[in-house]
Design an enzyme around this catalytic site. Structure first.
Site, PDB file in Angstrom:
ATOM      1  N   TRP A  74      -9.973   0.079  -8.209  1.00 51.24           N
ATOM      2  CA  TRP A  74      -9.272  -0.841  -7.312  1.00 51.24           C
ATOM      3  C   TRP A  74      -8.439  -1.724  -8.221  1.00 51.24           C
ATOM      4  O   TRP A  74      -8.964  -2.516  -8.989  1.00 51.24           O
ATOM      5  CB  TRP A  74     -10.278  -1.669  -6.517  1.00 51.24           C
ATOM      6  N   ASN A  99     -15.431  -1.856 -15.310  1.00 48.03           N
ATOM      7  CA  ASN A  99     -15.343  -2.599 -14.055  1.00 48.03           C
ATOM      8  C   ASN A  99     -15.420  -4.072 -14.406  1.00 48.03           C
ATOM      9  O   ASN A  99     -16.351  -4.486 -15.107  1.00 48.03           O
ATOM     10  CB  ASN A  99     -16.513  -2.216 -13.136  1.00 48.03           C
ATOM     11  N   HIS A 505      -1.800 -27.079  20.825  1.00 45.37           N
ATOM     12  CA  HIS A 505      -1.225 -27.838  19.714  1.00 45.37           C
ATOM     13  C   HIS A 505      -0.388 -26.960  18.789  1.00 45.37           C
ATOM     14  O   HIS A 505      -0.270 -27.236  17.596  1.00 45.37           O
ATOM     15  CB  HIS A 505      -2.337 -28.532  18.922  1.00 45.37           C
TER      16      HIS A 505
END
Ligand code: G6P
Length: 608
Positions: A74, A99, A505
């Site tokens: 990743w 890692n 709002h």
């Protein structure tokens, strides 16, 4: 954050490593690679994309080897590409998988460039291979080179390395990134997660920060942070193959959604008795410690923080305790003020989320009464480093979007709420009511799961929109947040959650026919107010999807009403999570996204 695996065996290692990588794809899936000692050299293969691509390359190339390392990535430093994929190598001699993140990589890279090393990738990891190669000029083994290396690196790492000149073994090192050793018969392994080794062994050693180990088929030698030979606790973890397979479901996420009645039952098992929560379920001495708690500090990330947000309401309503909540990634940077007798609660499915762990370690000397963790992984750093622990026992959760981990965290947090109330002698009747409601919860969840067909009916209306709004009030606002997070994670539809009263709002400006509005609206003290908020949406043409149990109170001429099973009001946040998970799943299915491995995400975020 990535998954690493390594093995030294006397059988062919390739398939075994690939199988392990498949089980760790939840940690990252943008590229993968493998390096194995072969006859006189090291075979080195890398591919862009998922592990499947690496497997195909292996099938085509048929490399042979008995000792190897492998990686699923990743991206942090450097885009996903073959060149940035691990293993990285130096001089065709040293090969590494990593890692974590090396924080001082720029200065180390400069040093190595001065020494004549050229960098091929944009990663922070490649320098580990070059550093080891450089140390090997003076050191006589990869093990001693790794021991030198660890004094050079700042940051988090789990590393596995091969030296082409030591074909019988590999070496690993760990600092602040998970790494376990698996013990087999005439074969030994290492991996980021025991799950990756589940079909190979049930005997594990959990490495500690600063450990370096040399691993061959017959021997595991572990050295501690001071380079002294060390023994590490041997754990038996039986990883049920069924628990980590998809079974007959299309996706892990789908399976995990439908496992929730059993998962919640497992969380409750052995923790409640008669009309109360049992003593010391968070560990020896926990009940005594609970009696001193005056305040709670919750730290978590993502879905786990949403569970904490619900619990903050329970702590206040049932245990009479004020709660402060923080994103783990923010907590350390706000100079937290710690009041006396505050209990630090961390919540994490994986127990390895870097921000949460860093926050726990930061808090260590800040004067908290104790640290307590709600976690799903018994071997994780968070579970091991907290003073007190309750395991959610949900079984492996593999789909990146959290489902059963969330509902079991909520169940565990209700047990914590009741334990705190019990220790303070508060609300015995309410406690008994909640225990009975908890016993009924798995059955209620099963009923909610039956709403699938109703949800499938309108999922296409949401699947073709670009945005969605989720509304809830009070204890349901965190559930609205979790519903919105689920939808955006797996369907890539932009979704936001608001406390319904805040609509006027600002967000009301967004409402038109293109804006589906999902509302969580069970009957409760704020229900009437919520109805007015929903009227405001209706009046502006917004498409309403209301989950509730009092249809007659809402004149819904347009939109959909999904009637929910009845359940104790204080547990409704758990129950109402279920249809929102199904909704996200069905919408994502229609949009054809990669549900278990959505783009850009990973399940266990082990970088800060
Ligand atoms: C990642 C996952 C989320 C999860 C978060 C915290 O972002 O994709 O699903 O909620 O990490 O994970 P933890 O393991 O600490 O609960």
């Amino acid at each position: 954050m990535c998954g690493i695996i390594a093995a030294a065996t006397d059988r062919s290692v390739g398939k075994l490593l690939i199988k392990g990588l498949f089980k760790m794809e939840y940690r990252g899936y943008d590229s993968a690679g493998i390096a194995m000692h072969s006859e006189n050299n090291v075979v080195h293969l890398r591919t862009l994309g998922k592990v499947k691509n690496l497997e195909e390359k292996m099938i085509a190339d048929k490399p042979k080897g008995k000792v190897g390392i492998a990686h699923t990535r990743w991206a942090t430093h450097g885009e996903p590409s073959e060149i940035n994929a691990h293993p990285h190598q130096s001089n065709d001699r040293v090969f590494i998988v990593h890692n974590g993140i090396i924080e001082n990589y720029l200065s180390l890279k400069e040093e190595l460039t001065d020494e004549g090393y050229a960098f091929n990738s944009k990663t922070d990891s490649e320098l580990i291979a070059h550093l080891l190669d450089n140390f090997l000029k003076a050191e006589d083994s990869l093990l001693s080179a790794m021991q030198k290396l660890k004094n050079k690196l700042d940051g988090a790492y789990a590393v596995a390395a091969l030296d082409q000149r030591e074909p019988e073994s590999f070496v690993v090192a760990r600092n602040r990134s998970p790494l376990v050793i698996g013990l087999g018969k005439k074969e030994n392994f290492a991996a980021s997660d025991p799950l990756a080794l589940g079909n190979l062994t049930s005997k594990f050693l959990i490495l500690e920060d600063g450990d370096v180990a040399k691993i061959s088929p017959d021997l595991v030698e572990i050295y501690d942070a001071k380079d002294k030979l060390a023994n590490r606790e041997k754990l038996t973890i039986d990883i049920n193959a069924e628990a980590s397979s998809k079974g007959n479901f299309k996706h892990y996420m789908e399976k995990e959604i439908y496992e929730q009645p059993q998962a919640v039952l497992n969380t409750l098992d052995g923790r409640i008795g008669g009309e109360d929560v049992l003593e010391n379920i968070f560990g020896e001495g926990s009940s005594e410690m609970f009696a001193k708690v005056k305040r709670i500090q919750i730290i978590a990330c993502g879905t786990s923080l949403h569970a904490g947000r619900v619990a903050a309401n329970w702590f206040s309503a049932i245990s009479g305790l004020p709660t402060q909540l923080d994103y783990a990634s923010e907590y350390r940077y706000k100079n937290p003020y710690v009041d006396q007798d505050t209990l630090l609660v961390t919540i994490s499915q994986s127990g390895e989320t870097a921000d949460t762990l860093a926050a726990l370690r930061y808090a260590d000397d800040k004067g908290y009464l104790a640290s307590l963790s709600i976690c799903n992984v018994p071997t994780s750093s968070l579970a091991r480093e907290s003073d007190f622990l309750l395991l959610t026992n949900a079984g492996p959760e593999i789909g990146v979007a959290s489902t059963k981990a969330f509902t079991t965290q909520l169940t565990a947090l209700m047990l914590l709420t009741l334990s705190l109330a019990k220790a303070a002698g508060k609300n015995p009747l309410l406690r008994a009511r909640m225990i009975n409601a908890l016993r009924l919860l798995p059955e209620k969840i099963s009923e909610a799961l039956k709403l699938k067909n109703d949800i499938m009916d309108f999922a296409p209306e949401i699947a073709n929109k670009d945005n969605a709004l989720f509304l809830g009030r009070g204890i349901f606002y965190p559930i609205a947040k979790e519903g919105a997070l689920k939808l955006k994670e797996i369907s890539y539809i932009h979704a936001e959650a608001y406390p319904a009263g805040e609509l006027k709002h600002g967000p009301l400006a967004l409402i038109d026919q293109e804006m589906p509005v999902v509302a969580i609206a069970p009957e409760y003290e704020l229900a009437e107010k919520l109805v007015s908020n929903l009227e405001e949406v209706k009046a502006r043409g917004g498409a309403l999807y209301v989950f509730g149990n009092a249809k007659e109170k809402l004149d819904l001429s347009t939109g959909r009403y999904i009637s929910m099973p009845e359940c104790d009001f204080l547990l409704t946040p758990i129950l109402y999570s279920i249809p929102l998970q199904i909704l996200s799943y069905e919408v994502a299915l229609l949009r054809g996204t990669d549900i278990d491995q959505p783009r850009n995400l990973a399940k266990s975020v082990t970088v800060e």
